[in-house]
Enzyme design. Structure first.
Site, PDB file in Angstrom:
ATOM      1  N   ALA A 109       0.503 -24.350  -9.935  1.00 24.64           N
ATOM      2  CA  ALA A 109       1.058 -25.547  -9.311  1.00 24.64           C
ATOM      3  C   ALA A 109       0.037 -26.657  -9.110  1.00 24.64           C
ATOM      4  O   ALA A 109       0.418 -27.784  -8.773  1.00 24.64           O
ATOM      5  CB  ALA A 109       1.689 -25.191  -7.965  1.00 24.64           C
ATOM      6  N   TYR A 110      -1.247 -26.384  -9.288  1.00 23.06           N
ATOM      7  CA  TYR A 110      -2.246 -27.432  -9.116  1.00 23.06           C
ATOM      8  C   TYR A 110      -2.109 -28.457 -10.237  1.00 23.06           C
ATOM      9  O   TYR A 110      -2.410 -28.177 -11.402  1.00 23.06           O
ATOM     10  CB  TYR A 110      -3.658 -26.851  -9.110  1.00 23.06           C
ATOM     11  CG  TYR A 110      -3.988 -25.970  -7.916  1.00 23.06           C
ATOM     12  CD1 TYR A 110      -3.154 -25.900  -6.810  1.00 23.06           C
ATOM     13  CD2 TYR A 110      -5.141 -25.200  -7.892  1.00 23.06           C
ATOM     14  CE1 TYR A 110      -3.454 -25.107  -5.721  1.00 23.06           C
ATOM     15  CE2 TYR A 110      -5.462 -24.394  -6.804  1.00 23.06           C
ATOM     16  CZ  TYR A 110      -4.605 -24.350  -5.723  1.00 23.06           C
ATOM     17  OH  TYR A 110      -4.921 -23.546  -4.647  1.00 23.06           O
ATOM     18  N   SER A 111      -1.638 -29.647  -9.873  1.00 17.16           N
ATOM     19  CA  SER A 111      -1.386 -30.710 -10.849  1.00 17.16           C
ATOM     20  C   SER A 111      -0.487 -30.217 -11.978  1.00 17.16           C
ATOM     21  O   SER A 111      -0.672 -30.573 -13.146  1.00 17.16           O
ATOM     22  CB  SER A 111      -2.694 -31.285 -11.412  1.00 17.16           C
ATOM     23  OG  SER A 111      -3.467 -31.863 -10.390  1.00 17.16           O
ATOM     24  N   LYS A 170      -2.504 -18.386  -9.350  1.00 16.03           N
ATOM     25  CA  LYS A 170      -1.453 -18.052  -8.395  1.00 16.03           C
ATOM     26  C   LYS A 170      -0.082 -18.430  -8.933  1.00 16.03           C
ATOM     27  O   LYS A 170       0.039 -19.248  -9.852  1.00 16.03           O
ATOM     28  CB  LYS A 170      -1.690 -18.787  -7.072  1.00 16.03           C
ATOM     29  CG  LYS A 170      -3.087 -18.673  -6.515  1.00 16.03           C
ATOM     30  CD  LYS A 170      -3.187 -19.409  -5.190  1.00 16.03           C
ATOM     31  CE  LYS A 170      -4.637 -19.648  -4.800  1.00 16.03           C
ATOM     32  NZ  LYS A 170      -5.263 -20.714  -5.604  1.00 16.03           N
TER      33      LYS A 170
END
Length: 325
Positions: free
Chosen positions: A57-59, A84
């Site tokens: 989900a990071y960017s 994750k």
């Protein structure tokens, strides 16, 4: 660089883990610079860091792809890549959570972006109330059995939830979580009354996120001063929420000890974490090479029992705390 075993596993990780949340775009406090992000990762490798933490989900996957590009050509067997799964990765009813479908779909995307055949540490980013725990654990167990994942981890939940996950895995014969990522630093010590005693008792590795409280403990902010232009607190409530009287008193203690030791506030704050027996590797989120080098130098900062007590005196850890669940 120093190395330690992750919990009770046989996996050796560097005492500092490089967090990759900043390596992406979309927020003003992120680096928004792919080449510069790769330079920071390259310097981390030169300094002996072998442990890297990111998330799908990071960017929206950009962080994973940057990390995958940066590690190309390096000895994969010596690297520990952690990512994750949980948060939404698009619109639609099956784009988030910890269902078997979402987990098995998302691990393939993470493998592609990281440009690797396996993930060393695959972590659930949050607890999922909507999916049966057994379904989640079964899917994760399958990933370990298939060789796509080496170890499992979890992040940010109530102690009863983590305990339930551990004993369910044991009862059902599933792979159990080897480590946990809690929010833990000198001004966020609630996990001392929640998750950390469980981790210590169960031999679960602890990899704290936000060890500098969003930059607050780095000493870049002043009680009566203006927020520096371009700093995270200028646009992010996470850091601004640390501006309380109690937390300023903690920072006063950090600065005083830093002056006594000719160290920086960030180094003293990280050294406090590194002196905790339950902590394996704090996740540092440096956006600049000089900040990364400063963080690594925290490994040489020694604290006495009296100094640890001075740092901890202004704040009493409590769980639950307002705004956290």
């Amino acid at each position: 660089m120093e190395y330690t075993r992750l919990g009770r596993t046989g996996l050796d990780v560097s005492r500092l883990c490089l967090g990759c949340l900043n390596f992406g775009s979309g927020q003003e406090w992120m680096m928004n610079d792919r080449a510069g992000s790769i330079d920071v990762i390259e310097r981390a490798l030169e300094l002996g860091i072998n442990f890297f933490d990111t998330a799908n989900a990071y960017s929206n996957g950009e962080s994973e792809s940057i990390l995958g590009e940066a590690i190309a050509g390096h000895d994969r067997e010596e690297l520990v890549l952690a990512t994750k799964v949980y948060f939404d990765m698009g619109d639609g009813p099956n784009k988030g959570g910890l269902s078997r479908k979402h987990i098995l779909d998302q691990v393939e995307g993470s493998l592609d972006r990281l440009n690797t055949d396996y993930i060393d540490l695959y972590q659930i980013h949050r607890w999922d109330d909507e999916t049966p725990l057994e379904e989640t654990l079964s899917a994760l167990d399958y990933l370990v059995e298939s060789g796509k994942v080496r170890y499992l981890g979890a992040s940010t939940m109530a102690g009863w939830q983590f305990s339930k996950a551990l004993y369910t895995a044991d009862i059902e014969g599933y792979e159990r979580f080897a480590c946990l990522q809690p929010e833990y630093n000198l001004v966020d010590r609630h996990e001392e009354a929640n998750l950390l005693p469980i981790c210590a008792d169960e031999g679960v590795g602890v990899v704290p996120w936000s060890p500098l409280a969003g930059g607050f403990l780095a000493g870049k902010y002043d009680r009566d001063g203006d927020v520096p232009t371009g700093s995270r607190a200028e646009t992010d409530d996470y850091t601004q929420n640390r501006f309380t009287d109690e937390n300023w008193r903690v920072l006063d203690a950090v600065r005083a000890i830093a002056d006594e030791k000719a160290a920086s506030p960030a180094q003293v704050s990280l050294a406090w974490l590194l002196h905790k027996d339950v902590v394996d590797a704090p996740i540092v989120g440096a956006r600049r090479i000089d900040h990364l080098e400063e963080n690594v130098d925290a490994l040489s900062v020694e604290l006495t029992e009296d100094e640890v007590a001075r740092l901890e005196e202004p704040l009493f850890p409590q769980w639950p705390v307002e705004g956290k669940d």
